[in-house]
Design an enzyme around this catalytic site. Structure first.
Site, PDB file in Angstrom:
ATOM      1  N   LYS A  88      19.830 -52.770 -41.972  1.00 23.09           N
ATOM      2  CA  LYS A  88      19.619 -52.505 -40.552  1.00 23.09           C
ATOM      3  C   LYS A  88      18.283 -51.792 -40.428  1.00 23.09           C
ATOM      4  O   LYS A  88      18.126 -50.668 -40.933  1.00 23.09           O
ATOM      5  CB  LYS A  88      20.721 -51.601 -40.010  1.00 23.09           C
ATOM      6  CG  LYS A  88      22.109 -52.243 -39.938  1.00 23.09           C
ATOM      7  CD  LYS A  88      23.178 -51.175 -39.740  1.00 23.09           C
ATOM      8  CE  LYS A  88      24.498 -51.745 -39.240  1.00 23.09           C
ATOM      9  NZ  LYS A  88      25.581 -50.738 -39.288  1.00 23.09           N
ATOM     10  N   GLU A 121      31.281 -55.281 -29.430  1.00 28.09           N
ATOM     11  CA  GLU A 121      30.424 -56.367 -29.908  1.00 28.09           C
ATOM     12  C   GLU A 121      30.940 -57.717 -29.433  1.00 28.09           C
ATOM     13  O   GLU A 121      30.530 -58.759 -29.933  1.00 28.09           O
ATOM     14  CB  GLU A 121      30.312 -56.334 -31.434  1.00 28.09           C
ATOM     15  CG  GLU A 121      29.650 -55.048 -31.924  1.00 28.09           C
ATOM     16  CD  GLU A 121      29.285 -55.083 -33.408  1.00 28.09           C
ATOM     17  OE1 GLU A 121      29.587 -56.077 -34.096  1.00 28.09           O
ATOM     18  OE2 GLU A 121      28.687 -54.097 -33.871  1.00 28.09           O
TER      19      GLU A 121
END
Ligand code: PGA
Ligand code: ZN
Length: 427
Positions: A336, A204
């Site tokens: 999410k 990330e």
């Protein structure tokens, strides 16, 4: 009225194939969205359909793309693009499995998100404004959680803990969050360089964690915050995603880096020591997704001091969230959209969280793209907090930069800032 639904195979930030869906209405409005992909996935989240075999490491999505074009499209054509719920229910029924394994969570989520974008386009307004109006929400600019060091499944399990992040709840606006975070990210980079060895980034975009112990990540993070000219715990606080399911098995927590196994109680004691020593305001998935007793005990002990987020523990499921709330596990939920599989199911969880007094943290996945849906969802729904990964790489920065664009949009509310950490030691 939907006139066409077309899927295309595109590529994500890890170089893996993923599904993009474009939808066009009879009057020519068009919206598109791309499915993200997780690496440290919960066992109860919607399943991405991958082709398997040896090609592309088994990660190809040709079946999922075909499912959109051949199975989903014929059902959606002719439906009202504003009927998000009806369209999502149609796809859920068409799939017929709890984890969307027939059509593929990736096929379904890209289609569901594309419906939302197309409805906004048909109205001629930006997505955030469409969502604020449709769901009668007060829009606001979220408080980010930003990764500085990336570990766990995002760094080949080089260290056990997954995300070492900062939050700037004391900032007065989003610009200030970006500037302070950039200074901390730079400071952390120079500390890593000073310590020698190769300096790279994890999945990330956070610094690759070349530490001897997990706690060293916390020590370095505090040093970086200080080197950036900040007083840790003042304007800036620390947030951790333990992602404990990734190193738990048979009721034991295996800290590979330190070559030791902890019981659930010992894991809680270790995190408790960290909470006492460092300015930690938020911890995600402190224990294994199946360690109910541990998660309840941890929440009982620390829930009035810090934010405790259920990610793998709740998997954006309203049912799991209600169960957690009934048992007193966690006090926040990671949201999410691809864990739930559709926009409607994600919204059910989001709204239920508010009713139950749980904080919402809308989140990206470790496999991301140029898609900025979650920035608009977070701002349009007044989501409070947004987690996107680090402060490098465009699939991350595109989401932060979109917040900068939205903050001055007419009709947008203020910066959510510290109020989302109310009832923690910081708030
Ligand atoms: P994932 O992890 O996207 O790799 O599943 C992100 C997180 O655990 O929050
Ligand atoms: Zn997580």
């Amino acid at each position: 009225e939907i006139a066409s639904v077309e899927a295309l195979r595109v590529w994500d930030s890890r170089g893996n194939p993923t599904v993009e869906v474009a939808i066009t209405t009879a009057s020519g409005a068009q919206g598109r969205a791309i499915a993200p992909a997780g690496a440290s996935r919960g066992s109860r989240e919607a399943l991405d359909l991958r082709d398997g075999g040896s090609k592309l490491g088994g990660m190809d999505v040709r079946k999922a793309v075909a499912n959109v074009n051949e199975v989903i499209a014929p059902k959606l054509i002719g439906m009202d693009v504003n009927d998000q719920r009806g369209i999502d229910d149609t796809m859920i029924a068409l799939d017929g499995t709890p984890l969307k394994s027939t059509l593929g969570g990736n096929a379904v989520v890209a289609s569901s998100l594309a419906v939302m974008h197309t409805a906004a386009a048909a109205e001629g307004v930006p997505l955030w404004a469409h969502l604020a109006k449709k769901y009668e929400r007060q829009p606001s600019i979220p408080l980010p959680e930003i990764q500085i060091f990336g570990g766990g499944a995002h760094a080949s399990q080089r260290i056990d803990i997954q995300d070492f992040m900062v939050m700037v709840p004391g900032a007065s606006d989003f610009e200030e969050v970006m500037e302070v975070t950039s200074e901390i990210f730079r400071a952390a980079g120079s500390l890593m360089t000073q310590r020698g060895g190769a300096v790279g980034v994890a999945d990330e975009g956070g610094w690759w964690p070349s530490f001897q112990t997990n706690e060293e990540g916390l020590e370095l993070l505090v040093e970086a915050i200080e080197l950036a000219g900040e007083t840790p715990g003042d304007r800036v606080v620390i947030s951790l995603d333990i992602a404990a399911s990734e190193f738990a098995s048979n009721g034991k927590y295996r800290l590979g880096l330190e070559d030791r196994d902890l019981s659930s109680d010992q894991m809680i004691a270790l995190l408790g020591k960290w909470i006492d020593t460092y300015p930690i305001a938020s911890i995600e998935d402190p224990l294994d997704e199946d360690d109910r007793e541990g998660t309840i005990a941890f929440t009982q002990e620390f829930g009035d001091r810090i934010q405790i987020i259920g990610d793998d523990y709740i998997t954006t499921s309203e049912t799991m969230l209600r169960k957690a709330a009934g048992e007193g596990a966690c006090n926040a939920v990671l949201v999410k959209v691809n864990q739930a599989g559709t926009v409607s199911e994600m919204l059910d969880t989001f709204m239920a969280a508010e009713d139950l007094g749980y904080r919402n943290v809308i989140s990206a996945r470790s496999g991301e793209t140029e898609d900025v849906s979650i920035t608009h969802m977070s701002a349009g729904l007044g989501g409070g907090q947004l987690k996107v990964g680090s402060f490098t790489r465009s699939e991350r920065m595109v989401k932060w930069n979109e917040c900068l664009r939205l903050q001055n949009a007419p009709g947008m509310g203020g910066f959510a800032a510290g109020e989302s950490l109310a009832n923690t030691w910081w708030g």
